[in-house]
Scaffold this motif. Sequence first.
Motif, mmCIF file in Angstrom:
data_model
loop_
_atom_site.group_PDB
_atom_site.id
_atom_site.type_symbol
_atom_site.label_atom_id
_atom_site.label_comp_id
_atom_site.label_asym_id
_atom_site.label_seq_id
_atom_site.Cartn_x
_atom_site.Cartn_y
_atom_site.Cartn_z
ATOM 1 N N MET A 1 0.786 -1.217 0.000
ATOM 2 C CA MET A 1 0.000 0.000 0.000
ATOM 3 C C MET A 1 0.826 1.279 0.000
ATOM 4 N N LEU A 2 2.076 1.223 0.406
ATOM 5 C CA LEU A 2 2.810 2.434 0.729
ATOM 6 C C LEU A 2 2.938 3.384 -0.458
ATOM 7 N N LEU B 1 -6.774 -2.219 1.704
ATOM 8 C CA LEU B 1 -6.247 -2.168 3.065
ATOM 9 C C LEU B 1 -7.057 -3.035 4.021
ATOM 10 N N ILE B 2 -8.316 -3.264 3.690
ATOM 11 C CA ILE B 2 -9.197 -4.055 4.553
ATOM 12 C C ILE B 2 -9.142 -5.538 4.213
ATOM 13 N N VAL B 3 -9.104 -5.844 2.915
ATOM 14 C CA VAL B 3 -9.185 -7.239 2.468
ATOM 15 C C VAL B 3 -7.790 -7.848 2.412
ATOM 16 N N ARG B 4 -7.615 -9.021 3.044
ATOM 17 C CA ARG B 4 -6.305 -9.659 3.079
ATOM 18 C C ARG B 4 -6.253 -10.921 2.222
ATOM 19 N N GLU B 5 -7.358 -11.644 2.142
ATOM 20 C CA GLU B 5 -7.368 -12.897 1.392
ATOM 21 C C GLU B 5 -7.557 -12.616 -0.096
ATOM 22 N N LEU C 1 1.468 2.705 9.028
ATOM 23 C CA LEU C 1 0.131 3.257 9.262
ATOM 24 C C LEU C 1 -0.246 4.346 8.261
ATOM 25 N N LEU C 2 0.734 4.852 7.526
ATOM 26 C CA LEU C 2 0.504 5.992 6.648
ATOM 27 C C LEU C 2 -0.593 5.775 5.610
ATOM 28 N N PRO C 3 -0.639 4.626 4.904
ATOM 29 C CA PRO C 3 -1.698 4.468 3.890
ATOM 30 C C PRO C 3 -3.099 4.608 4.467
#
Length: 332
Positions: free
Chosen positions: A10-11, A172-176, A311-313
């Motif tokens: 994400m960065l 950022l929310i979805v990991r799978e 945490l920046l994104p």
Amino acid sequence: MMLRAFWHRMLVSALALGAAGAAIAHEMRPGFLELRESDATTYALLWKRPTGGEVEIRIAPVVPDGCRLVTPDQQQLTPGAIVVRGTLRCPGGLAGKTIRIAGLETTMTDVLVRVQHADGRVESRLLRPPDPAFTLGAATSGSSRALSYLQLGVQHILLGVDHLLFVLGLLLIVRERWMLVKTISAFTVAHSITLAIATLGYASAPLVPLNAAIALSILFLGPEIARVWRGESSFTIRHPWVVAFAFGLLHGFGFASGLTAMGLPHSEIPLALLLFNVGVEAGQLAFVLLVLLLERAFSQLQIVWPRWVQLLPGYVVGSLGAYWTMQRMVLL
């Protein structure tokens, strides 16, 4: 390792979107200039200048040398555009004349120019800020006009930073991976539905309240990202595809503003709708793939980021969502 790779991906996207965000969000609203030949020296002019965004777009067509515009002051305000109708008289016709859009070079938008000749020939060109003029004299092929609509779709999503920021929030929310595919697909289906409905004229949404609602959808993701950080759960985290579908309906009306304000000929609306939507999906897919490739690259490099960088994104998504929400509520 998985969490670190998750933030790595994400960065760069967050930094790029954050740097460009407030300045260009939703300025990509194309203009439309149509000239219809009624006889050898007379053309009916239709000019639509986009309005209603955070940034006022000040552009106008320049009458070609040797031509004269009659009744240039007839204007009307329509949702998302100011419309000017008039009659352009050009002794000898428009062949070899240059059409130019003044002020286009200072914006981030495009203008679709369409010239309909009495013999059935159509000249069409998508003018951009680096090249705000073109010389008339040849018919445009159907493939060339199709490419213009495709380019409009790609540019609308890639310059629509608010739309991309919403997609970034979902990432950022979805990991799978499977859930990510499901979520992005739901967002795609939803905005395709409302894009078609709005473009075909079955429904519409006022532009300023719509932009405020789109900003609110981004702000909504901020607290959900924070819950992911804390290891908590919520309906959005468990079922992100439902939220993506619901807000995708709103974003679809936002995409449609790129076509509905142009007032395309009815015969070209199906082609324009299809290819514009394909362009939007291609641009969105390119953004998602870029983020995933960044994830892979950073995970291979095994870079250890400071906590504040990780945490920046999320803060970029939440902060810009809040800023745009307040800004657009003021416009209401």
